[in-house]
Write an enzyme that holds these catalytic residues in place. Structure first.
Site, PDB file in Angstrom:
ATOM      1  N   ASP A   7     -85.694 -32.425  71.373  1.00 28.66           N
ATOM      2  CA  ASP A   7     -84.250 -32.222  71.384  1.00 28.66           C
ATOM      3  C   ASP A   7     -83.918 -31.166  72.435  1.00 28.66           C
ATOM      4  O   ASP A   7     -84.745 -30.305  72.748  1.00 28.66           O
ATOM      5  CB  ASP A   7     -83.749 -31.764  70.012  1.00 28.66           C
ATOM      6  CG  ASP A   7     -82.227 -31.687  69.960  1.00 28.66           C
ATOM      7  OD1 ASP A   7     -81.577 -32.714  70.217  1.00 28.66           O
ATOM      8  OD2 ASP A   7     -81.692 -30.596  69.684  1.00 28.66           O
ATOM      9  N   GLU A   9     -80.536 -28.592  74.031  1.00 25.57           N
ATOM     10  CA  GLU A   9     -79.163 -28.109  74.010  1.00 25.57           C
ATOM     11  C   GLU A   9     -78.752 -27.889  75.458  1.00 25.57           C
ATOM     12  O   GLU A   9     -79.588 -27.545  76.304  1.00 25.57           O
ATOM     13  CB  GLU A   9     -79.030 -26.814  73.205  1.00 25.57           C
ATOM     14  CG  GLU A   9     -79.398 -26.940  71.734  1.00 25.57           C
ATOM     15  CD  GLU A   9     -78.522 -27.914  70.962  1.00 25.57           C
ATOM     16  OE1 GLU A   9     -77.364 -28.135  71.380  1.00 25.57           O
ATOM     17  OE2 GLU A   9     -78.998 -28.469  69.953  1.00 25.57           O
ATOM     18  N   ASP A  52     -66.528 -25.693  74.436  1.00 30.94           N
ATOM     19  CA  ASP A  52     -66.834 -26.643  73.357  1.00 30.94           C
ATOM     20  C   ASP A  52     -68.327 -26.673  73.051  1.00 30.94           C
ATOM     21  O   ASP A  52     -68.724 -26.818  71.891  1.00 30.94           O
ATOM     22  CB  ASP A  52     -66.346 -28.048  73.728  1.00 30.94           C
ATOM     23  CG  ASP A  52     -64.829 -28.161  73.706  1.00 30.94           C
ATOM     24  OD1 ASP A  52     -64.181 -27.281  73.093  1.00 30.94           O
ATOM     25  OD2 ASP A  52     -64.299 -29.114  74.297  1.00 30.94           O
ATOM     26  N   HIS A  57     -73.644 -25.095  69.793  1.00 34.14           N
ATOM     27  CA  HIS A  57     -74.970 -24.481  69.695  1.00 34.14           C
ATOM     28  C   HIS A  57     -74.959 -22.966  69.472  1.00 34.14           C
ATOM     29  O   HIS A  57     -75.959 -22.396  69.039  1.00 34.14           O
ATOM     30  CB  HIS A  57     -75.825 -24.821  70.926  1.00 34.14           C
ATOM     31  CG  HIS A  57     -75.197 -24.497  72.249  1.00 34.14           C
ATOM     32  ND1 HIS A  57     -74.880 -23.223  72.640  1.00 34.14           N
ATOM     33  CD2 HIS A  57     -74.849 -25.310  73.281  1.00 34.14           C
ATOM     34  CE1 HIS A  57     -74.365 -23.238  73.856  1.00 34.14           C
ATOM     35  NE2 HIS A  57     -74.313 -24.501  74.266  1.00 34.14           N
ATOM     36  N   HIS A 152     -76.290 -26.204  65.932  1.00 32.88           N
ATOM     37  CA  HIS A 152     -77.339 -26.995  66.559  1.00 32.88           C
ATOM     38  C   HIS A 152     -78.353 -26.059  67.217  1.00 32.88           C
ATOM     39  O   HIS A 152     -77.987 -25.075  67.853  1.00 32.88           O
ATOM     40  CB  HIS A 152     -76.752 -27.925  67.629  1.00 32.88           C
ATOM     41  CG  HIS A 152     -75.970 -29.060  67.069  1.00 32.88           C
ATOM     42  ND1 HIS A 152     -76.096 -30.351  67.547  1.00 32.88           N
ATOM     43  CD2 HIS A 152     -75.068 -29.123  66.063  1.00 32.88           C
ATOM     44  CE1 HIS A 152     -75.282 -31.142  66.859  1.00 32.88           C
ATOM     45  NE2 HIS A 152     -74.642 -30.413  65.971  1.00 32.88           N
ATOM     46  N   ASP A 157     -83.578 -28.793  65.159  1.00 36.63           N
ATOM     47  CA  ASP A 157     -83.166 -30.197  65.129  1.00 36.63           C
ATOM     48  C   ASP A 157     -84.350 -31.134  65.332  1.00 36.63           C
ATOM     49  O   ASP A 157     -84.420 -32.213  64.733  1.00 36.63           O
ATOM     50  CB  ASP A 157     -82.100 -30.466  66.191  1.00 36.63           C
ATOM     51  CG  ASP A 157     -80.746 -29.875  65.810  1.00 36.63           C
ATOM     52  OD1 ASP A 157     -80.657 -29.260  64.728  1.00 36.63           O
ATOM     53  OD2 ASP A 157     -79.791 -30.016  66.594  1.00 36.63           O
TER      54      ASP A 157
END
Length: 239
Positions: A7, A9, A52, A57, A152, A157
């Site tokens: 994963d 970010e 946003d 995160h 997140h 994750d």
């Protein structure tokens, strides 16, 4: 089989428009078992995150200022991923960002490094059509504890997705039950996770195989050749 649950970010939603990776989290599975050989890096993206994205995160621009740039971790990441099968939720998003970072460094695309890519989001949509199939929704549906996920985070994750993927791909023909309850000497009920144990495969020896064949022959004779399994036996080619 070696699989890597991955994963990322990012600073925003568009790698093509200059957004960058700020965190990479990888969890290793070997024959569907967690090994603990994980890989995790925060990355200085050399730009600020969109507002946003920060809400998603929670990784501040200031926190990332002294972190290594992607070029400093790229070779370690390539070596770690090499020849593994990747499991990613919404794979095109993460693959797109990784490919853009690799392209900047003259490295080959991700798909030429790994043995394959599984998109767990596409898999979930096929298994649960018409339902929410985000990671939190799948955790709730499959009984995976995600109580520690308030924002997140790539490593967290990836760890949750590893549990989700194992649950999604554990069919009814699995030889290992998920949980069994035992009563301890104190009278308390304990839950034992049987997935930790490797089941030996015991093959019939020659004597047992002959006894099995003899029993089938007796059943066939008693039914006057009407046993069901005979219908599925390969028939000899006509001469």
């Amino acid at each position: 089989m070696r699989q890597i649950v991955l994963d990322t970010e990012t600073t925003g939603l568009s790698a093509d428009n200059g957004d960058r990776i700020i965190e990479v989290g990888c969890v290793e599975l070997l024959n569907r078992k967690l090994t603990g050989n994980n890989l995790h890096h925060y990355v200085n993206p050399e730009r600020d995150s969109h507002e946003d994205a920060l809400k998603v995160h929670g990784i501040s621009n200031e926190f990332l200022r002294d972190k290594p740039k992607f070029a400093a971790i790229a070779q370690e990441l390539v070596d770690y991923l090499r020849d593994a099968e990747l499991i990613i939720h919404n794979a095109p998003f993460d693959i797109g960002f990784l490919n853009k970072e690799f392209e900047r460094l003259g490295l080959p695309p991700v798909t030429s490094i790994v043995s394959g890519v599984i998109d767990s989001l596409a898999m979930a949509k096929e298994m649960f059509p018409g339902k929410r199939n985000g990671l939190d929704a799948l955790c709730d549906r499959l009984g995976v504890d995600n109580s520690g996920r308030t924002l997140h985070g790539a490593l967290l994750d990836a760890e949750l997705l590893a549990d989700v993927y194992i649950n999604m791909t554990r069919g009814q023909d699995a030889l290992v039950m998920e949980m069994v309850e035992e009563v301890s000497a104190s009278g308390e009920t304990e839950v034992v996770d049987l997935s930790r144990f490797e089941l030996p495969v015991l093959l019939a020896n020659e004597t047992e195989a002959q006894a099995h064949a003899s029993l089938l022959a007796d059943l066939d004779k008693a039914s006057k050749g009407k046993t069901v399994w005979r219908r599925f036996e390969p028939q000899p080619d006509p001469a």
